[in-house]
Design a protein around this motif. Structure first.
Motif, mmCIF file in Angstrom:
data_model
loop_
_atom_site.group_PDB
_atom_site.id
_atom_site.type_symbol
_atom_site.label_atom_id
_atom_site.label_comp_id
_atom_site.label_asym_id
_atom_site.label_seq_id
_atom_site.Cartn_x
_atom_site.Cartn_y
_atom_site.Cartn_z
ATOM 1 N N TYR A 1 -5.401 -5.800 2.319
ATOM 2 C CA TYR A 1 -5.965 -5.713 3.663
ATOM 3 C C TYR A 1 -7.452 -5.428 3.510
ATOM 4 N N PRO A 2 -8.326 -6.370 3.908
ATOM 5 C CA PRO A 2 -9.748 -6.277 3.555
ATOM 6 C C PRO A 2 -10.565 -5.302 4.411
ATOM 7 N N THR A 3 -10.278 -4.013 4.256
ATOM 8 C CA THR A 3 -11.094 -2.978 4.882
ATOM 9 C C THR A 3 -11.589 -2.030 3.800
ATOM 10 N N TYR A 4 -12.423 -1.062 4.191
ATOM 11 C CA TYR A 4 -13.101 -0.218 3.199
ATOM 12 C C TYR A 4 -12.816 1.255 3.465
ATOM 13 N N GLY A 5 -12.572 1.994 2.399
ATOM 14 C CA GLY A 5 -12.359 3.426 2.495
ATOM 15 C C GLY A 5 -10.884 3.772 2.514
ATOM 16 N N SER A 6 -10.585 5.026 2.242
ATOM 17 C CA SER A 6 -9.195 5.491 2.250
ATOM 18 C C SER A 6 -8.735 5.678 3.687
ATOM 19 N N VAL A 7 -7.751 4.892 4.088
ATOM 20 C CA VAL A 7 -7.271 4.885 5.463
ATOM 21 C C VAL A 7 -5.821 5.343 5.544
ATOM 22 N N GLN A 8 -4.985 4.867 4.643
ATOM 23 C CA GLN A 8 -3.549 5.092 4.771
ATOM 24 C C GLN A 8 -2.996 6.120 3.781
ATOM 25 N N GLY A 9 -3.505 6.152 2.570
ATOM 26 C CA GLY A 9 -2.888 6.961 1.546
ATOM 27 C C GLY A 9 -1.702 6.248 0.927
ATOM 28 N N SER A 10 -1.149 6.847 -0.127
ATOM 29 C CA SER A 10 -0.136 6.154 -0.923
ATOM 30 C C SER A 10 1.170 5.928 -0.181
ATOM 31 N N GLN A 11 1.661 6.932 0.558
ATOM 32 C CA GLN A 11 2.987 6.788 1.171
ATOM 33 C C GLN A 11 2.982 5.746 2.285
ATOM 34 N N MET A 12 1.986 5.764 3.151
ATOM 35 C CA MET A 12 1.943 4.790 4.236
ATOM 36 C C MET A 12 1.718 3.383 3.688
ATOM 37 N N THR A 13 0.966 3.267 2.599
ATOM 38 C CA THR A 13 0.783 1.961 1.968
ATOM 39 C C THR A 13 2.107 1.448 1.427
ATOM 40 N N LEU A 14 2.898 2.328 0.845
ATOM 41 C CA LEU A 14 4.232 1.937 0.384
ATOM 42 C C LEU A 14 5.110 1.523 1.547
ATOM 43 N N ASP A 15 5.080 2.270 2.652
ATOM 44 C CA ASP A 15 5.903 1.942 3.821
ATOM 45 C C ASP A 15 5.493 0.609 4.435
ATOM 46 N N ALA A 16 4.174 0.401 4.552
ATOM 47 C CA ALA A 16 3.677 -0.802 5.231
ATOM 48 C C ALA A 16 3.687 -2.026 4.330
ATOM 49 N N LYS A 17 3.745 -1.825 3.018
ATOM 50 C CA LYS A 17 3.669 -2.909 2.038
ATOM 51 C C LYS A 17 2.348 -3.675 2.157
ATOM 52 N N ARG A 18 1.306 -2.954 2.577
ATOM 53 C CA ARG A 18 -0.027 -3.545 2.605
ATOM 54 C C ARG A 18 -1.049 -2.422 2.586
ATOM 55 N N GLY A 19 -2.248 -2.727 2.122
ATOM 56 C CA GLY A 19 -3.294 -1.720 2.095
ATOM 57 C C GLY A 19 -4.577 -2.297 1.545
ATOM 58 N N ASN A 20 -5.695 -1.632 1.832
ATOM 59 C CA ASN A 20 -6.962 -2.093 1.280
ATOM 60 C C ASN A 20 -7.072 -1.658 -0.183
ATOM 61 N N ALA A 21 -8.219 -1.895 -0.802
ATOM 62 C CA ALA A 21 -8.359 -1.602 -2.226
ATOM 63 C C ALA A 21 -8.206 -0.110 -2.508
ATOM 64 N N PHE A 22 -8.740 0.738 -1.635
ATOM 65 C CA PHE A 22 -8.616 2.179 -1.830
ATOM 66 C C PHE A 22 -7.162 2.623 -1.704
ATOM 67 N N ASP A 23 -6.475 2.138 -0.664
ATOM 68 C CA ASP A 23 -5.097 2.557 -0.446
ATOM 69 C C ASP A 23 -4.162 2.004 -1.516
ATOM 70 N N THR A 24 -4.426 0.777 -1.958
ATOM 71 C CA THR A 24 -3.631 0.219 -3.052
ATOM 72 C C THR A 24 -3.857 1.009 -4.329
ATOM 73 N N ALA A 25 -5.114 1.398 -4.575
ATOM 74 C CA ALA A 25 -5.404 2.228 -5.742
ATOM 75 C C ALA A 25 -4.693 3.574 -5.640
ATOM 76 N N SER A 26 -4.651 4.149 -4.427
ATOM 77 C CA SER A 26 -3.961 5.429 -4.249
ATOM 78 C C SER A 26 -2.478 5.310 -4.547
ATOM 79 N N LEU A 27 -1.851 4.216 -4.110
ATOM 80 C CA LEU A 27 -0.432 4.022 -4.396
ATOM 81 C C LEU A 27 -0.202 3.833 -5.888
ATOM 82 N N LEU A 28 -1.041 3.021 -6.534
ATOM 83 C CA LEU A 28 -0.886 2.804 -7.969
ATOM 84 C C LEU A 28 -1.075 4.117 -8.728
ATOM 85 N N ILE A 29 -2.076 4.895 -8.367
ATOM 86 C CA ILE A 29 -2.318 6.177 -9.032
ATOM 87 C C ILE A 29 -1.151 7.134 -8.802
#
Length: 936
Positions: free
Chosen positions: A290-318
């Protein structure tokens, strides 16, 4: 009337039945639709029993119960006509009567009328005094402390002083010999009486047409490498810098505000063998970018939504890596991506310019690099991950003991795109939407009258048959993906971690275990007891929360009794058979809660008085403030969305949190609203060749306290409605054709406005008595005005001088319209107020024709809508929230398309195509709220 219960339900059944039978029966659909009009309950039962529909047991039972309600609650017109259409609360009505007498005094022709009005006022006065006595008796019976009785007596004395002054002015008007003296005294009386009302206070100021609530984001101005988010960069870092050899610290394994390590994340990591390669592959192949900037969702919401920007995807991976015992950290920097890969990555942009629009509106700093006269690369600010893995010899395939920091980026991925079909372009909807023949249009006045629905029905029949033939002849798959195309991640299965990042790194910043605050999106609620405190910046409370921490939790503002005496006073009213709450006796304190846990509270204020809340969004690009004025006693949920709400998030909340109180009801309403708004927007965007982004937005969803004010002082209060006020709906919209982008923004605005009333309709409790009215919004009210034969005007600077004098609306609404037109905006409005059951008023839409931005307003200044009940309650109203099947949504897009066409916007086939896609999904047994494609 168009939206009275039976007709609305019949219309819903017609559209739903047409959607389910169209593909199989072709031209017979209209015969079936006429049968549905005659017996809508039977039509809904047919849907429930249709073997072709993969409906769950709960959904089938929903349809059957809804049909039963329609049968049991239907009644002959003669019976319905005997029921009062607009009951008036016995206490609130006194203030309304005084307000009406003030209006009569404004037109006072002579002394005789002053005497008549004085007699009417005496009757109202006797009722008010009786109310005071009833309250005092209840206080004494409940044994409340002297402080409460003292408040009561003081309020009664203030009232008596005010009413005595009014009677003196009326007596002076009646005795005056000179008509000018009579009018002066009458005006003084009217000025006092006008302060008695049950209208909500509105001291926020005038509408600002230059900053409309529903609008498109402006591209970020920061250049790559120049923003606050990169303040940890090492000056002079070189291309291809070797990862730091610094050993990991305990912080590289800890949970953070962004990288939450929840039980679900631990379970997923374990299911992947706690191995870095498998974890990386899973995130890369399953989380949409999802092409936005900054931490918006965090790891859990990114996992729930199955989408996220680069920061949120990095948070889930970490989070997954740390859950597996693998140290991991963030790295920010500036990278260059080949332009073709960048176009693919952001969702299939048609051109480099569109890719830049998407990135820029999402807040991602970017510049295009030119080589040989063409764009070759996009330079962007970005974030990726470094993990301390067992690199030698396994390179992350088997984690024994880490020895090297290895970079990886699970957000970067390419796709396979299936193009949308040409069936709707070959058979455009413009022939159906052409206003000629559907309504009488006066071009000079911008006036629409005499709408003929039967003409539209005939056109639709022809168009449906032609579209059906085109689908069959073209061999088009009868699914959403078949009609609108789809985007699929090209998966990778790696034996070892990739040897390098999939782009060129120009500048690498310091690796950090915790993201800096400057790249985290936050929301702050600042509450003020008065406008004066707001102007001085002295909040009663201030609560700051990051959007990753908020996730999908409930953020609410409640007003608790300030003392035990205040609580006992409210209890005495509720338990003693009172018809309203004596708000003049009660002090309350505003409390901010997150899923019931107190985050902050303010000082005591009088219940029923005005209270002010500023919602402050803060992100990498600075602050945005959205002001609200509320009433002390309102039950409010702040409906905040960052990058949107998916069906999975709504479903998870529904299953985990039963709706047994007003705050949770309002919270699930707001989740439904944002989910449905964005879902329909994504479908319309796909059809129009536009890319849509949801950006941080807010609306207040509330059970408002309706207060009776006597001479400006709060007197009594009840709860009788549910409303939403969406003051900040921010979107990104990018496409090759600027006109299509503007049309899409208008279409999305129409849809959002309709949902502001329709979402409440969807969530009514099955089995309860059907209310006499439905949800209202600007779209509802304009449609109802058409059905009532009220002229609709499209007011512009060219026709304003002629049209504005024709309007018969409140001064506040007419001022909004006049101000908007004077600033070059267009306004769609009815000529006069609409009778909508328990509510009378008007809906009006302000558009910026150059951007598609809009305000979708109803009388009273609400940028939204709601459900106005005729049942009065002494506690905030809520109902059971149901699993959604979106039957009522099926008519949204077509209604919006008709309004858009009649309002003079460019014809487009996307709205009707989106509605048909929903029909097809239901026909195929597919959930209409599954993730929508974003292919251009």
């Amino acid at each position: 009337m168009l939206f009275r219960n039976r007709n609305l339900k019949a219309g819903t059944a017609i559209v739903a039945l047409a959607s389910f039978t169209w593909m199989s029966s072709g031209g017979n659909v209209w015969a079936e639709s006429r049968a549905a009009r005659r017996d809508p309950a039977f039509a809904l039962r047919q849907l429930a029993d249709n073997p072709r529909l993969a409906l769950s047991r709960e959904e089938k039972n929903y349809l059957r119960r809804f049909a039963s309600r329609m049968e049991t609650r239907s009644q002959p017109d003669s019976v319905a006509a005997a029921v009062p259409s607009r009951p008036v609360h016995p206490v609130l009505g006194k203030a309304a009567e005084m307000h009406a007498l003030a209006a009569e005094l404004d037109r006072l022709p002579g002394p005789v009328e002053a005497e008549r009005i004085a007699e009417q006022l005496k009757r109202v006065h006797r009722g008010v005094l009786q109310g005071f006595e009833e309250v005092r008796s209840r206080l004494l019976a409940a044994g409340l402390p002297p402080l409460v009785l003292a408040r009561h007596d003081a309020a009664q004395r203030r009232y008596l002083d005010e009413i005595e002054a009014v009677f003196q002015d009326l007596d002076a008007a009646a005795r005056a010999k000179d008509p000018r003296d009579a009018r002066k005294s009458a005006a003084a009386a009217a000025e006092r009486l006008r302060k008695s009302t049950s209208e909500r206070p509105n001291e926020e100021g005038e509408l600002d047409p230059s900053r409309l609530p529903f609008r498109r984001a402006q591209p970020v101005r920061r250049q790559p490498g120049m923003g606050k988010s990169l303040d940890t960069l090492h000056a002079g870092s070189i291309v291809g810098a070797v990862a730091s050899l610094t050993p990991p610290t305990p912080a590289d394994l800890a949970a953070t505000e962004d990288a939450q390590i929840t039980p679900e994340i631990r379970a997923l990591a374990a299911s992947l063998g706690n191995q870095p390669v498998r974890i990386y592959d899973w995130v890369r192949n399953n989380i949409e970018f999802y092409p936005t900037y900054g931490s918006v969702q965090g790891s859990q919401m990114t996992l729930d939504a199955k989408r996220g920007n680069a920061f949120d995807t990095a948070s889930l991976l970490i989070a997954l890596l740390r859950a597996a015992g693998v140290p991991a950290r963030y790295v920010t920097g500036t990278v260059e991506v080949p332009v073709e890969a960048a176009k693919d990555w952001v969702g299939g942009a048609a051109t480099p310019n569109v890719a830049q629009q998407i990135l820029g509106q999402g807040g991602i700093p970017n510049v295009a690099l030119i080589n040989g006269g063409v764009v070759s690369h996009l330079r962007i600010d970005h974030v990726w991950v470094e993990a301390f893995v067992d690199n030698i010899p396994s390179r992350g395939a088997v984690q024994r003991e880490g020895d090297t920091w290895v970079p990886m980026d699970a957000s970067f991925k390419l796709h396979q795109f299936t193009p949308r079909s040409t069936v709707f372009a070959d058979n455009p909807i413009s022939s159906v939407m052409d206003p000629a023949g559907v309504a009488d249009v006066d071009e000079a006045l911008g006036m629409i009258t005499n709408v003929h629905p039967e003409v539209l029905e005939q056109r639709m029949e022809t168009w449906v048959q032609g579209t059906d033939q085109g689908i069959t002849a073209g061999g088009v798959e009868r699914t959403r993906d078949g009609l609108l195309g789809k985007k699929t991640i090209l998966p990778q299965t790696n034996a070892v971690l990739p040897a390098s990042l999939p782009y060129q790194v120009l500048v690498r910043g310091s690796a950090v275990s915790v993201l800096p605050a400057g790249v985290r999106h936050t929301v702050t609620l600042n509450g003020f007891a008065s406008q004066f405190d707001r102007s001085l910046g002295h909040p009663s409370f201030s609560v700051k929360l990051s959007l990753p921490a908020l996730n999908s939790q409930r953020l609410g503002i409640e007003f608790d009794p300030a003392t035990q005496a205040d609580a006992d006073t409210l209890a005495a009213a509720r338990n003693g058979g009172a018809s309203s709450l004596p708000v003049y006796l009660v002090d309350v304190v505003p409390v901010v809660r997150l899923d019931g846990q107190t985050l902050g509270a303010g000082g005591p204020v009088q219940m029923g008085g005005s209270f002010f809340v500023d919602v402050l969004f803060q992100g990498p690009d600075g602050p945005t403030t959205i002001p609200y004025q509320i009433v002390a006693g309102d039950e409010i949920v702040a409906g905040i969305t960052g990058n949107g709400v998916t069906k999975e998030i709504v479903q998870k909340r529904f299953e985990a949190n039963p709706v047994n109180n007003a705050p949770e009801y309002l919270h699930q309403v707001q989740l439904h609203y944002w989910m449905e708004t964005d879902y329909l927007g994504e479908i319309a965007a796909s059809g129009a060749g536009v890319h849509q982004l949801r950006l941080p937005s807010v609306g207040f969803f509330s059970s408002p306290l309706t207060v009776s004010y006597l001479f400006g002082a709060p007197r009594s209060g009840i709860y009788q409605s549910r409303i939403m006020d969406v003051k900040h709906s921010l979107m990104g919209a990018a496409g090759q054709d600027p006109a299509q982008v503007v049309n899409f923004m208008k279409q999305a605005g129409f849809q959002g406005s309709y949902l502001e009333g329709a979402v409440f309709d969807q969530l009514e409790t099955i089995g309860d008595a059907t209310p006499t009215n439905r949800g209202i919004s600007a779209i509802h009210l304009i449609s109802a005005a058409m059905a009532q034969g009220i002229p609709i005007y499209r007011v512009t600077s060219a026709n304003a001088a002629v049209v504005l004098p024709r309007l018969q609306l409140s001064s506040a609404v007419e001022n909004d319209i006049s101000r908007a037109v004077s600033q070059g905006k267009t306004v769609l409005t009815a000529e006069r107020n609409v009778d909508f059951g328990n509510w009378i008023g008007v809906g009006y839409i302000i558009h910026d024709e150059s951007t598609g931005a809009g305000a979708y307003l109803i009388s009273g200044g609400l940028n939204g809508g709601g459900l106005i009940e005729c049942i009065w309650e002494l506690v905030p109203i809520f109902v059971e929230v149901l699993l959604f099947i979106l039957l009522l949504i099926l008519i949204i897009l077509l209604i919006a398309a008709i309004l858009a066409a009649l309002a003079g916007t460019a014809p487009a086939w996307a709205p009707a195509a989106a509605a048909i896609v929903l029909f097809l999904l239901l026909l195929q047994g597919v959930s209409p709220t599954s993730p929508a494609p974003t292919t251009a």
